[in-house]
Design an enzyme around this catalytic site. Structure first.
Site, short mmCIF file in Angstrom:
data_model
loop_
_atom_site.label_atom_id
_atom_site.label_comp_id
_atom_site.label_asym_id
_atom_site.label_seq_id
_atom_site.Cartn_x
_atom_site.Cartn_y
_atom_site.Cartn_z
CG HIS A 197 -1.13 -8.22 0.67
ND1 HIS A 197 -0.29 -6.72 0.08
CD2 HIS A 197 -2.71 -8.43 0.15
CE1 HIS A 197 -1.74 -6.35 0.45
NE2 HIS A 197 -2.79 -7.33 0.83
CE1 TYR A 231 -3.36 -3.07 0.60
CE2 TYR A 231 -2.75 -2.55 3.20
CZ TYR A 231 -3.68 -3.00 1.73
OH TYR A 231 -4.65 -4.37 2.02
NE ARG A 259 -20.07 6.38 4.73
CZ ARG A 259 -19.51 6.91 3.53
NH1 ARG A 259 -18.67 6.25 2.62
NH2 ARG A 259 -20.55 8.19 3.01
#
Length: 300
Positions: free
Chosen positions: A119, A64, A257
């Site tokens: 991963h 990432y 949220r």
């Protein structure tokens, strides 16, 4: 916005450690293509916000390119290390796992991670590739650089191959999991194997049925359940995971949220409701990630 002071429940893994059942994801939406790029201050602030709200489980990965931001957020938040559960994953440097974990720890500014995952299994060209990578993961754990070790995106053949030589059973398998991708359900080959070996299930993209897979057959029941419990459809989707002891990874940069998602800790679905969501969800197949690795109708 919900003003809640709730605690995220935890799940005990097969190695005795406990993992919070909801994690804050620092991937997908925050992904940076350039490992040497500028720091993303928005992610740092969003992660600090998540920590302030009580999301102490942070889910990241070397690919990432956001581990540095997570490390800065942790440092600036001043949350005690023992309250945190930090996950990262290896794939970019899968051929040199000892160096990969050291690099990740340096970026995260940590002495250890709580969970270290391979991963994806798709790097492997042979059974021995999977097995040697797992042996390197076991060494990471033995060296105290990861409290738990596990895998991600593994299917049954990858797990069974790994287990043939494993000294340590993977603690968890993080997979795309939602009602439109149930991998054959609890009695299917993958999930039943994981249950047999006490390998926990962690779901990424758990909100898929209420986001990018809409419209779909679940729209009506999600709306009904949201009305019944005075929450959003997203919170129903999270609770469907939590009530099945599935660790749910979600994310947002919006305080409202993130705060509202915590309402998923304030109610439980009935077994009948869980089964109904599963049954209706099975009418549609949707895979949001790794499509190139699967046939269009492959639900494994």
């Amino acid at each position: 916005m919900a003003n809640l002071n709730v605690q995220v429940p935890s799940l005990k893994l097969n190695d005795g450690t406990s993992i919070p059942l909801v994690g804050y994801g620092t991937g997908t939406a925050w992904y940076k293509s350039d490992s040497g790029g500028a720091l993303d201050r928005n992610l740092i602030d969003a992660t600090k916000l998540a920590l302030k709200l009580g999301y102490y489980h942070l889910d990241g990965a070397e690919v990432y390119n956001t581990e540095a931001e997570v490390g800065i957020a942790i440092k600036e938040s001043k949350v005690p290390r023992e309250k945190l559960f930090v996950t990262t994953k290896v794939i970019t440097n899968i051929k040199d796992i000892p160096n990969a974990i050291d690099t990740s720890l340096k970026k995260l500014q940590l002495d250890y991670v709580d969970l270290y995952l391979i991963h994806t299994p798709f790097f492997a060209r042979s059974d021995s590739d999977l097995q040697s990578a797992w042996a390197a993961m076991e060494k990471v754990q033995a060296d105290g650089k990861a409290k738990s070790i596990g895998v991600s995106n593994y299917l049954l053949p990858h797990l069974s191959t790994t287990m043939k030589t494993a000294k340590v059973t993977p603690s968890i398998n993080q997979i795309e999991f939602h009602p439109y991708l149930q991998h054959g359900g609890p009695n299917g080959p993958l999930l039943s194997y994981m249950k047999e070996h006490n390998i926990a299930n962690s779901a990424y993209a758990p909100l898929t049925a209420v986001t990018k897979a809409k419209p779909g057959p679940l729209d009506d029941i999600y709306a009904e359940l949201a009305k019944k419990y005075y929450v959003s459809e997203g919170e129903i989707a999270l609770r469907w995971c939590i009530d099945q002891d599935v660790v749910a990874i979600t994310t947002s940069g919006k305080e409202e949220r993130l705060s509202d998602y915590l309402r998923a800790m304030t109610f439980t679905l009935t077994p009948k409701e869980i089964n109904e969501v599963s049954r209706i969800g099975d009418k549609k197949h949707f895979r949001g990630f790794w499509q190139a690795k699967f046939d269009e109708n492959d639900r494994s």
